[in-house]
Scaffold this active site. Structure first.
Site, mmCIF file in Angstrom:
data_model
loop_
_atom_site.group_PDB
_atom_site.id
_atom_site.type_symbol
_atom_site.label_atom_id
_atom_site.label_comp_id
_atom_site.label_asym_id
_atom_site.label_seq_id
_atom_site.Cartn_x
_atom_site.Cartn_y
_atom_site.Cartn_z
ATOM 1 N N ARG A 52 53.914 35.804 23.957
ATOM 2 C CA ARG A 52 55.082 35.986 23.480
ATOM 3 C C ARG A 52 55.360 34.794 22.748
ATOM 4 O O ARG A 52 55.524 33.894 23.295
ATOM 5 C CB ARG A 52 56.068 36.852 24.360
ATOM 6 C CG ARG A 52 57.419 37.084 24.090
ATOM 7 C CD ARG A 52 58.275 37.570 25.176
ATOM 8 N NE ARG A 52 59.538 37.905 24.751
ATOM 9 C CZ ARG A 52 60.629 37.389 24.969
ATOM 10 N NH1 ARG A 52 60.512 36.186 25.641
ATOM 11 N NH2 ARG A 52 61.980 37.752 24.570
ATOM 12 N N ASN A 96 65.722 38.596 21.513
ATOM 13 C CA ASN A 96 65.700 38.214 22.904
ATOM 14 C C ASN A 96 67.109 38.067 23.698
ATOM 15 O O ASN A 96 68.034 37.813 23.019
ATOM 16 C CB ASN A 96 65.168 36.594 22.947
ATOM 17 C CG ASN A 96 65.134 36.124 24.500
ATOM 18 O OD1 ASN A 96 64.241 36.261 25.049
ATOM 19 N ND2 ASN A 96 66.119 34.949 24.535
ATOM 20 N N GLU A 97 67.102 38.504 24.761
ATOM 21 C CA GLU A 97 68.438 38.897 25.569
ATOM 22 C C GLU A 97 69.463 38.990 24.878
ATOM 23 O O GLU A 97 70.571 37.977 24.605
ATOM 24 C CB GLU A 97 68.306 37.398 26.637
ATOM 25 C CG GLU A 97 67.261 37.104 27.230
ATOM 26 C CD GLU A 97 67.101 35.832 28.183
ATOM 27 O OE1 GLU A 97 68.283 35.138 27.842
ATOM 28 O OE2 GLU A 97 66.324 35.637 28.919
ATOM 29 N N HIS A 106 63.629 40.651 32.169
ATOM 30 C CA HIS A 106 63.817 39.313 32.346
ATOM 31 C C HIS A 106 63.962 39.041 33.886
ATOM 32 O O HIS A 106 65.206 39.095 34.351
ATOM 33 C CB HIS A 106 64.398 38.219 31.455
ATOM 34 C CG HIS A 106 63.846 38.355 30.214
ATOM 35 N ND1 HIS A 106 64.617 37.641 29.137
ATOM 36 C CD2 HIS A 106 62.827 39.232 29.567
ATOM 37 C CE1 HIS A 106 63.821 37.909 27.987
ATOM 38 N NE2 HIS A 106 62.880 38.880 28.326
ATOM 39 N N TYR A 154 64.813 36.395 36.738
ATOM 40 C CA TYR A 154 65.034 35.247 37.353
ATOM 41 C C TYR A 154 65.871 35.385 38.680
ATOM 42 O O TYR A 154 65.520 36.054 39.370
ATOM 43 C CB TYR A 154 65.627 34.241 36.331
ATOM 44 C CG TYR A 154 64.995 33.930 35.162
ATOM 45 C CD1 TYR A 154 63.979 33.091 34.973
ATOM 46 C CD2 TYR A 154 65.068 34.645 33.837
ATOM 47 C CE1 TYR A 154 63.079 32.697 34.112
ATOM 48 C CE2 TYR A 154 64.359 34.307 32.789
ATOM 49 C CZ TYR A 154 63.219 33.458 32.947
ATOM 50 O OH TYR A 154 62.476 33.117 31.681
ATOM 51 N N GLU A 156 59.737 38.162 30.892
ATOM 52 C CA GLU A 156 60.006 36.630 31.344
ATOM 53 C C GLU A 156 60.200 36.580 32.697
ATOM 54 O O GLU A 156 60.831 37.400 33.339
ATOM 55 C CB GLU A 156 61.118 36.194 30.568
ATOM 56 C CG GLU A 156 61.049 35.708 29.121
ATOM 57 C CD GLU A 156 62.371 34.910 28.703
ATOM 58 O OE1 GLU A 156 63.034 34.250 29.509
ATOM 59 O OE2 GLU A 156 62.705 34.773 27.435
ATOM 60 N N TRP A 180 57.474 32.706 31.826
ATOM 61 C CA TRP A 180 58.049 31.753 30.846
ATOM 62 C C TRP A 180 57.786 30.326 31.298
ATOM 63 O O TRP A 180 58.071 29.847 32.754
ATOM 64 C CB TRP A 180 59.705 31.737 30.874
ATOM 65 C CG TRP A 180 60.511 30.888 29.793
ATOM 66 C CD1 TRP A 180 60.852 29.765 30.244
ATOM 67 C CD2 TRP A 180 60.543 31.051 28.557
ATOM 68 N NE1 TRP A 180 61.457 29.127 29.235
ATOM 69 C CE2 TRP A 180 61.477 29.908 28.127
ATOM 70 C CE3 TRP A 180 60.522 32.207 27.724
ATOM 71 C CZ2 TRP A 180 61.563 29.938 26.855
ATOM 72 C CZ3 TRP A 180 60.943 32.081 26.404
ATOM 73 C CH2 TRP A 180 61.533 31.002 26.055
#
Length: 460
Positions: free
Chosen positions: A89, A166-167, A235, A237, A264, A293
């Site tokens: 990516r 992105n995001e 994503h 996290y 991610e 990531w």
């Protein structure tokens, strides 16, 4: 994940617990997922799965690379491939926050992906945290960019996926509530402009969707795509610190027949400690793609998310070792994209490929051809194509390397070495071959001087 914005996740801490407590609505029926306007070539969605033009299932196993901030790191994609990844990516900029990556640069990135037999997920990073991050671009501005660089992507539907932005929203719920409508509008504009690539759309809440806005709105967004060719990207996290949270989110999409990747994730973060083992094991169990990531160059307090130090493939960090070589990691689970499955490099190598002699067993049940497809100072890449002379339930290829020549990293086969003697055995997904069928495995190696092509023996 924006290396300069790690502090933005702090706003999540006070509301994550509430987000976990919200009840999930009933899963939507997958009946609406029938494609009505599929592109004739390239990747597409079938029954909630990403497949290529020939209908082969494709599961992403790769990493993110911050190209827009480090355009000088031209060897990164080859290094990423050498560790077994099948996808990268690539971070691009629309010019709204950083220097725009123009048509020529995007075309060069695509060519680099193809030369290294990687599937390319291209993303615009300027949209990160819109509504909360000052200066962030809208999805509409991201579409403007894609239209500007469209000529670099024309005809690349079987090698490139377009990650629109992105995001695209932070944690401001007033703007987050527009995610579904704005995402559908962006998809419509791209389709009207002639994009028939698989589109990838990111979740809001800095990509983590703690509000379940993407989870609850994904079915309507998918249905709005006239090509029925959209993949959703979460994503993971600090919101995903518990295995149950990881499983619940992934299984919701699988149960609904909706395509999902983990676009991610990391092994740690300033907003909490994600359960990377759960992410890796359950994406494997469910057959979902993931992209860690990130390769290198992180800053702003999240330098620990670098997979290698200073873009050096020989200096894997603990996170890099975990992602590439740990259980359920890239080396163990990655399968090269079938579009590259002919055993020949997509781009011409710097030197003409050298094919080795082939020896088969007496009854001719299989043969193998060894090709040096790339060569550089102190190293090389080789591809080995196994062709069945009769129906096979498994195969083994053996050879003896010249002195000073060694295998470093392999993919699509279990490769072991005893000194100069090398044995490569099929893996679970490519051992069964019909007569005349073939499969390819590859590896990077080290060499003292120019690498030599060995004689091969192939046996069932």
């Amino acid at each position: 994940m924006l290396q300069r914005l790690s502090v933005a996740f702090v706003a999540l801490i006070g509301i994550v617990a509430l987000a976990f407590a919200w009840a999930a609505p009933g899963a939507p029926s997958p009946a609406h997922l029938t494609a009505s306007g599929q592109a004739d070539t390239g990747f597409r969605i079938e029954n909630g799965r990403l497949v290529d033009a020939a209908g082969n299932d494709f599961v992403m196993r790769g990493v993110n690379h911050a190209h827009t901030w480090y355009p000088q790191e031209t060897g990164s994609l080859a290094d990423i491939k050498s560790l077994g990844a099948n996808t990268v990516r690539v971070v691009l900029s629309s010019g709204d926050r950083w220097t725009e990556n123009g048509v020529a640069d995007v075309a060069a990135v695509v060519a680099d992906c193809k030369a290294n037999r990687l599937i390319c997920v291209l993303e615009v990073h300027d949209t990160t945290g819109y509504g909360e991050q000052a200066g962030a671009a809208t999805l509409d501005q991201a579409v403007d960019y894609w239209v500007r660089v469209q000529s670099a992507l024309h005809g690349e539907e079987d090698h490139v996926l377009v990650n629109i932005g992105n995001e695209p929203y932070g944690n401001d719920q007033q703007t987050v509530s527009n995610w579904a409508a704005d995402t559908s509008a962006a998809i419509d504009r791209l389709r009207d402009a002639g994009f028939h690539h698989t589109l990838v759309v990111d979740a809001p809440n800095w990509g983590q969707d703690w509000s379940h806005t993407m989870r609850d709105g994904a079915a309507s967004v998918f249905a709005s795509d006239p090509d029925a060719n959209t993949v959703f990207s979460i994503h993971m996290y600090g919101v995903y610190a518990q295995e149950s949270t990881v499983v619940g989110y992934l299984e919701h999409f699988v149960d609904a027949g909706l395509p999902l990747i983990v676009g991610e994730f990391g092994f740690d973060h300033s907003d909490g400690n994600p359960d990377e083992d759960a992410i890796l094991s359950h994406t494997r169990r469910l057959g979902l793609g993931y992209l860690g990531w990130s390769w290198s160059g992180n800053s702003g307090g999240v330098e620990y998310l670098d997979l290698v130090e200073d873009f050096d493939v020989n200096r894997l960090t603990p996170w890099g070792e975990r992602l590439f070589h740990g259980p359920d990691g890239i080396a163990e689970t990655s399968v090269e994209a079938p579009v590259y499955g002919d055993g020949e490099p997509t781009e011409e190598p710097t030197e003409e490929p050298t094919e080795g002699p082939t020896e088969g067993p007496g009854e001719g049940d299989c043969e193998a051809v060894y090709t040096i497809s790339q060569e550089w100072s102190g190293g090389f890449r080789a591809d080995v194509t196994v062709t069945a002379g009769t129906d096979l339930d498994g195969w083994t290829v053996t050879w003896t390397h010249a002195p000073g020549q060694h295998v470093a990293h392999a993919w699509n086969a279990e490769v072991t070495a005893d000194g100069a003697n090398v044995t490569a055995t099929h893996v679970s997904y490519n051992g069964t071959l019909a007569a005349g069928g073939s499969t390819t495995f590859g590896f990077t190696g080290t060499s003292e001087g120019s690498p030599q092509v060995p004689a091969l023996t192939c046996a069932s």
